[in-house]
Each structure stands twice: as structure tokens, then as C-alpha cells.
Design a protein around this motif. Structure first.
Motif, short mmCIF file in Angstrom:
data_model
loop_
_atom_site.label_atom_id
_atom_site.label_comp_id
_atom_site.label_asym_id
_atom_site.label_seq_id
_atom_site.Cartn_x
_atom_site.Cartn_y
_atom_site.Cartn_z
N TYR A 27 0.82 -1.22 0.00
CA TYR A 27 0.00 0.00 0.00
C TYR A 27 0.85 1.27 0.00
CZ TYR A 27 -3.77 3.21 1.05
OH TYR A 27 -4.67 4.25 0.99
N SER A 41 -5.14 12.89 4.11
CA SER A 41 -5.04 12.38 5.49
C SER A 41 -4.53 13.48 6.41
CB SER A 41 -4.07 11.19 5.56
OG SER A 41 -4.55 10.15 4.76
N GLY A 68 -12.60 3.11 7.52
CA GLY A 68 -11.64 2.69 6.49
C GLY A 68 -10.24 3.17 6.80
N GLY A 70 -7.44 1.63 6.99
CA GLY A 70 -6.34 1.07 6.22
C GLY A 70 -5.12 0.82 7.08
N THR A 74 -4.28 8.02 8.04
CA THR A 74 -5.16 9.08 8.56
C THR A 74 -5.26 8.99 10.08
OG1 THR A 74 -6.40 8.92 6.49
CG2 THR A 74 -7.43 10.16 8.27
N ASP A 91 -11.71 -1.15 9.67
CA ASP A 91 -11.37 -1.45 8.28
C ASP A 91 -11.80 -2.89 7.99
OD1 ASP A 91 -9.41 0.07 6.08
OD2 ASP A 91 -9.64 -2.10 5.75
N ALA A 120 -17.89 -1.14 7.34
CA ALA A 120 -18.24 0.12 8.00
C ALA A 120 -19.68 0.12 8.51
CB ALA A 120 -18.04 1.28 7.02
N GLY A 138 -10.39 9.07 5.61
CA GLY A 138 -9.47 9.52 4.57
C GLY A 138 -9.43 8.51 3.44
N TYR A 139 -9.85 8.93 2.28
CA TYR A 139 -9.71 8.14 1.05
C TYR A 139 -10.38 6.77 1.11
CZ TYR A 139 -7.23 10.13 -2.89
OH TYR A 139 -6.92 10.81 -4.03
N TYR A 148 -24.48 1.69 -0.80
CA TYR A 148 -23.85 1.40 0.50
C TYR A 148 -23.40 2.71 1.15
CZ TYR A 148 -20.48 -0.73 3.75
OH TYR A 148 -19.78 -1.11 4.87
C1 SAM Z 1 -7.61 3.79 -0.13
S1 SAM Z 1 -7.63 2.99 1.43
C2 SAM Z 1 -7.43 4.36 2.56
C3 SAM Z 1 -6.83 3.93 3.87
C4 SAM Z 1 -6.54 5.03 4.88
N1 SAM Z 1 -7.74 5.70 5.32
C5 SAM Z 1 -5.54 6.02 4.39
O1 SAM Z 1 -5.75 7.20 4.60
O2 SAM Z 1 -4.53 5.60 3.81
C6 SAM Z 1 -9.33 2.57 1.64
C7 SAM Z 1 -9.57 1.66 2.83
O3 SAM Z 1 -10.99 1.50 3.00
C8 SAM Z 1 -11.21 0.15 3.38
N2 SAM Z 1 -12.59 -0.23 3.06
C9 SAM Z 1 -13.13 -0.39 1.82
N3 SAM Z 1 -14.41 -0.76 1.93
C10 SAM Z 1 -14.69 -0.82 3.26
C11 SAM Z 1 -15.87 -1.12 4.01
N4 SAM Z 1 -17.01 -1.44 3.40
N5 SAM Z 1 -15.80 -1.07 5.35
C12 SAM Z 1 -14.64 -0.75 5.97
N6 SAM Z 1 -13.50 -0.46 5.32
C13 SAM Z 1 -13.52 -0.48 3.99
C14 SAM Z 1 -10.19 -0.66 2.59
O4 SAM Z 1 -9.97 -1.93 3.13
C15 SAM Z 1 -8.99 0.26 2.66
O5 SAM Z 1 -8.15 -0.05 3.73
#
Ligand code: SAM
Length: 257
Positions: A27, A41, A68, A70, A74, A91, A120, A138-139, A148
Motif C-alpha cells: 500500500y 489524510s 476505512g 487502512g 489518517t 477497516d 463500515a 481519509g480516502y 452502500y
Molecule cells: C484507499 S484505502 C485508505 C486507507 C486510509 N484511510 C488512508 O488514509 O490511507 C481505503 C480503505 O478502505 C477500506 N474499506 C473499503 N471498503 C470498506 C468497508 N465497506 N468497510 C470498511 N473499510 C472499507 C479498505 O480496506 C482500505 O483499507
């Protein structure tokens, strides 16, 4: 959710997520292909540092949820923003949470942050009405399908205390679709240039496939319709603090009754 919990809790089956595969394992590459993600973030953390809202009781820490989280980029920005908060971060992807556990080890030990493995929506369902000061992200929201995302947003509104705030630094598509297309084409060129230089065609393939998902009609999150959905969910005021190409920092307050 108030009881002392282990460092990572699990409450749903793991869904199939690109962040469990190569994208999640490496990542850190996102910094190279998409520098605005880390900037978003940082801005979420800055927002929390400045935030004076909410109804505060002296000595009671802010209850912050992060959606989320990750690998914890963030989360780290939030933790650095202020000491008077306890964060519960969720996450869905174990591969991401494994990195977050390492990155956030000192704060997990101190009990300033908890990590929950869940989607989530199931996570939010466990929180009571009007029980949370801040929901930050964040993101992550741009990864959600629109239906959703709407459900998550309604839950964010429900769990926030009156006067509480939702803050999201994310990819918000440009409302002008032609301009947006040009931004995405630039991103694709940058993906190719970066991964070809690194000799990582495997990652190039994964990220291009992921970009197709982000940009698909049932995922893409144009700023204008996102702001409208925040108003429709009941938030007011809704504010755009930063707008840089297809990125924005947005806050949405739950009105005091
Ligand atoms: C692009 S990453 C961003 C991670 C972190 N927030 C950052 O700032 O780097 C998106 C994150 O959202 C999580 N995610 C996606 N769908 C999700 C869901 N339905 N519920 C919880 N987390 C989710 C993914 O697993 C991933 O870790």
C-alpha cells in the motif's frame, strides 16, 4: 462498544477486497502514484486540530470513529492532532489492519486507539444514537458503492451527537465530466510512468483495475452530488475546505437541536 477490548476486534466475515491482495500488501506505493491521498489524510488531522465544535464536557475525551483506516495513515494524522480523544478505527481488510497494528503500536498500547475488523455499516450499527463526537475518514468513502455509501452516511448522521462532525478527505470527482476524464487520464499516465520505471507491471495491472472500479458509475463520487447527499442526510452546515483536482476535504455537521 464501551468495554475494554483487545487491540483488534472482528465482527463480520471478511469481504473480498482489493486491499487484501497485492495493493494492500504494498500500500505504501500509493504515496508514489497518488500523493494527494497522504495530503488528504494530513488535512483531516489538521481539521480535527482546529475543530472547536461539539458539546464538550471538561475532562471527557472526544469519541472519534474512523472509517476505512487502512494502514493507519489518517489515524496517525488524527492522533497527532490532539490528545483529548479516543479513536475507534474500522477497516474491512485484514492485510491493511496488520500494517496499522504495527504502525500504531504505541497508541494501541496506551489505549488511545482501537482497531476493529468489520465493514463500515456493521460497525456503525453497533453505536448508539447521538453517541460520537467526530466521524473521520481519509480516502475510503470513494471505494463504497453508492447505495452502500448512502446507508453509511445515514448511520454516520445517526451516531453523531448534535453538534458533532463528519470530516472526509477523499477523491471527489469533478462535476464537469470532461474535466474529470482529463484528470483520470493524467492519473493513468502517471501510474504507467511510475510502475514501468519500477518494473512493477503486476502492481500496474492491479491499480488500473482498481481505478476502473473507483471510476465506475456505481462508485464514482462527484463533489456536487456528495454535498447534496450530506444535506439530504440532515447535515448542516456542509463545507468544502480544500479542493485540489479530484480531491477535497469536506466537513458536515449534525445540527444542534
Ligand atoms: C484507499 S484505502 C485508505 C486507507 C486510509 N484511510 C488512508 O488514509 O490511507 C481505503 C480503505 O478502505 C477500506 N474499506 C473499503 N471498503 C470498506 C468497508 N465497506 N468497510 C470498511 N473499510 C472499507 C479498505 O480496506 C482500505 O483499507
Amino acid at each position: 462498544m464501551d468495554t475494554k477490548a483487545p487491540e483488534t476486534e472482528r465482527n463480520t466475515a471478511v469481504a473480498d477486497s482489493p486491499f487484501n491482495g497485492l495493493i494492500g500488501e504494498e500500500y505504501a506505493m500509493l504515496r508514489l502514484i497518488c500523493p494527494p491521498a497522504a495530503e488528504m489524510s494530513r488535512q483531516v488531522g489538521d481539521f480535527l486540530k482546529r475543530w472547536q465544535g461539539g458539546i464538550r464536557h471538561s475532562g471527557v475525551p472526544l469519541r472519534v470513529l474512523e472509517i476505512g483506516c487502512g494502514t493507519g495513515i489518517t489515524t496517525l494524522a488524527l492522533l497527532s492532532a490532539r490528545d483529548d480523544q479516543v479513536i475507534t478505527a474500522v477497516d474491512i481488510a485484514p492485510a491493511m489492519l496488520a500494517q496499522a497494528r504495527q504502525q500504531l503500536a504505541p497508541w494501541l498500547k496506551e489505549g488511545r486507539v482501537r482497531l476493529v475488523e468489520s465493514d463500515a455499516l456493521s460497525f456503525l450499527a453497533q453505536w448508539g444514537d447521538d453517541s460520537v463526537d467526530v466521524v473521520a475518514s481519509g480516502y475510503a468513502f470513494h471505494n463504497f458503492q453508492q447505495s452502500y455509501r448512502r446507508e453509511v452516511l445515514a448511520e454516520v448522521f445517526r451516531v453523531l451527537k448534535p453538534g458533532g462532525v463528519f470530516v472526509n478527505g477523499d477523491r471527489y470527482a469533478l462535476d464537469d465530466t470532461l474535466q474529470h476524464l482529463q484528470v483520470i487520464q493524467d492519473e493513468v499516465r502517471h501510474f504507467f510512468a511510475t510502475f514501468i520505471k519500477l518494473g512493477r507491471l503486476d502492481l500496474l495491472e492491479q491499480w488500473i483495475v482498481h481505478l476502473f472500479s473507483d471510476e465506475s458509475p456505481d462508485h464514482v463520487m462527484p463533489l456536487g452530488s456528495a454535498l447534496q447527499s450530506y444535506h439530504e442526510a440532515g447535515f448542516s452546515p456542509v463545507s468544502v475546505h480544500e479542493r485540489c483536482r479530484n480531491n477535497a476535504l469536506v466537513s458536515a455537521e449534525k445540527p444542534c437541536q
